[in-house]
Motif scaffolding. Structure first.
Motif, PDB file in Angstrom:
ATOM      1  N   GLN A  17      26.674  -8.369   8.497  1.00  0.00           N
ATOM      2  CA  GLN A  17      27.289  -7.311   9.267  1.00  0.00           C
ATOM      3  C   GLN A  17      26.822  -5.979   8.708  1.00  0.00           C
ATOM      4  O   GLN A  17      27.259  -5.564   7.633  1.00  0.00           O
ATOM      5  N   TYR A  23      21.150   7.237  13.860  1.00  0.00           N
ATOM      6  CA  TYR A  23      21.841   7.661  15.068  1.00  0.00           C
ATOM      7  C   TYR A  23      23.076   6.795  15.220  1.00  0.00           C
ATOM      8  O   TYR A  23      22.993   5.571  15.077  1.00  0.00           O
ATOM      9  N   LEU A  30      27.024   6.174  17.234  1.00  0.00           N
ATOM     10  CA  LEU A  30      27.828   6.426  18.426  1.00  0.00           C
ATOM     11  C   LEU A  30      29.201   5.788  18.264  1.00  0.00           C
ATOM     12  O   LEU A  30      29.379   4.833  17.505  1.00  0.00           O
ATOM     13  N   ARG A  81      21.937   2.699  14.778  1.00  0.00           N
ATOM     14  CA  ARG A  81      20.620   2.102  14.938  1.00  0.00           C
ATOM     15  C   ARG A  81      19.587   2.865  14.119  1.00  0.00           C
ATOM     16  O   ARG A  81      19.737   4.064  13.861  1.00  0.00           O
ATOM     17  N   PHE A  94      15.716   4.359  14.231  1.00  0.00           N
ATOM     18  CA  PHE A  94      15.091   5.101  15.310  1.00  0.00           C
ATOM     19  C   PHE A  94      14.523   4.189  16.396  1.00  0.00           C
ATOM     20  O   PHE A  94      13.700   3.336  16.121  1.00  0.00           O
ATOM     21  N   THR A  95      14.973   4.330  17.599  1.00  0.00           N
ATOM     22  CA  THR A  95      14.545   3.641  18.840  1.00  0.00           C
ATOM     23  C   THR A  95      14.662   2.125  18.772  1.00  0.00           C
ATOM     24  O   THR A  95      14.124   1.424  19.610  1.00  0.00           O
ATOM     25  N   GLN A 133      17.272  -1.442  18.135  1.00  0.00           N
ATOM     26  CA  GLN A 133      18.499  -1.947  18.739  1.00  0.00           C
ATOM     27  C   GLN A 133      19.725  -1.327  18.094  1.00  0.00           C
ATOM     28  O   GLN A 133      19.690  -0.872  16.951  1.00  0.00           O
ATOM     29  N   PHE A 134      20.824  -1.334  18.834  1.00  0.00           N
ATOM     30  CA  PHE A 134      22.087  -0.853  18.318  1.00  0.00           C
ATOM     31  C   PHE A 134      22.832  -1.995  17.635  1.00  0.00           C
ATOM     32  O   PHE A 134      22.833  -3.132  18.109  1.00  0.00           O
ATOM     33  N   PHE A 190      26.692  -2.970  16.333  1.00  0.00           N
ATOM     34  CA  PHE A 190      28.079  -2.583  16.558  1.00  0.00           C
ATOM     35  C   PHE A 190      28.980  -3.120  15.449  1.00  0.00           C
ATOM     36  O   PHE A 190      28.740  -4.202  14.900  1.00  0.00           O
ATOM     37  N   GLY A 191      30.032  -2.368  15.165  1.00  0.00           N
ATOM     38  CA  GLY A 191      31.081  -2.852  14.289  1.00  0.00           C
ATOM     39  C   GLY A 191      32.005  -3.799  15.034  1.00  0.00           C
ATOM     40  O   GLY A 191      31.836  -4.038  16.236  1.00  0.00           O
TER      41      GLY A 191
END
Lengths: 111, 114
Positions: free
Chosen positions: A2, A32, A34, A93, A95-96, A98-99, A101-102
């Motif tokens: 994780q 980056y 979100l 993520r 740079f460019t 995949q994201f 998530f928590g």
């Protein structure tokens, strides 16, 4: 493995007070970040973002803080409203790429 | 403008069956990503497609496949379903290539494997 962690599964706050949701990450290449909000039976909705060149970003009642040395970010909601009750996910993520998530924090704002 | 649309909203399958999930991105978005969200967990990345080309793949077995069509809509296929495939499958669209890219999610397809 994780790479983005939200260690508080739930949080309860009185209406009008501040809600602080926390997120930690392990990958130093993340640049980056979100925050998303999710209501039941809906997809996640974008809230606010921040890039690694900043340490703070504000949008109305929502402020995100980034501490790169601690690999930590937080979302502040002031003042909290009952409609803010939802599950909040942080995402990050490189740079460019995949994201990641928590696991989410369920926020309950008590009227 | 319509947001990201996914179909169906709910699906019940049995072990060993195959399933196809569909997604239409926001108009003007050329990138579609698929995520799996198991109850109590955050979304896990499965695939990203841009201009019909696979741009990324997460740590999922080959039973999972996807494709993107010329109109940028996408399908996610899962073969030989297992009980553990039961999850909410989320599709997200984005304008790939911007430094501050944001994912816009659909409401998801809830898949139950019995």
């Amino acid at each position: 493995d994780q790479q983005v962690k939200q260690n508080s599964p739930s949080l309860s706050v009185q209406e009008g007070r501040i809600s602080i949701l926390n997120c930690d990450y392990t990958n130093s290449m993340f640049d980056y970040f979100l925050w998303y909000k999710k209501y039941p039976a809906e997809g996640p909705t974008f809230l606010i973002s921040i890039s690694s060149i900043k340490d703070k970003n504000e949008d109305g009642r929502f402020t995100v803080f980034l501490n790169k040395s601690a690999k930590h970010l937080s979302l502040h909601i002031v003042p909290s409203q009952p409609g803010d009750s939802a599950v909040y996910f942080c995402a990050a993520r490189p740079f460019t790429s995949q994201f990641y998530f928590g696991t989410g924090t369920s926020l309950t704002v008590i009227p | 403008d319509a947001g990201v649309t996914q179909s169906p909203t709910h699906l019940i399958k049995t072990r060993g069956q195959q399933v196809t999930l569909r997604c239409s991105p926001i108009s003007g978005h050329k990138s579609v990503s698929w995520y799996q969200q198991v109850l109590g967990q955050g979304p896990q990345f499965i695939f990203q497609y841009y201009e019909k080309e696979e741009r990324g793949r997460g740590n999922f077995p080959d039973r999972f496949s996807a494709r993107q069509f010329p109109n940028y809509s996408s399908e996610l296929n899962v073969n030989a379903l297992l009980l553990g495939d039961s999850a909410l499958y989320l599709c997200a669209s984005s304008s790939l290539g911007t430094a501050n890219e944001k994912l816009f999610f659909g409401s998801g397809t809830q898949l139950s494997v019995l």
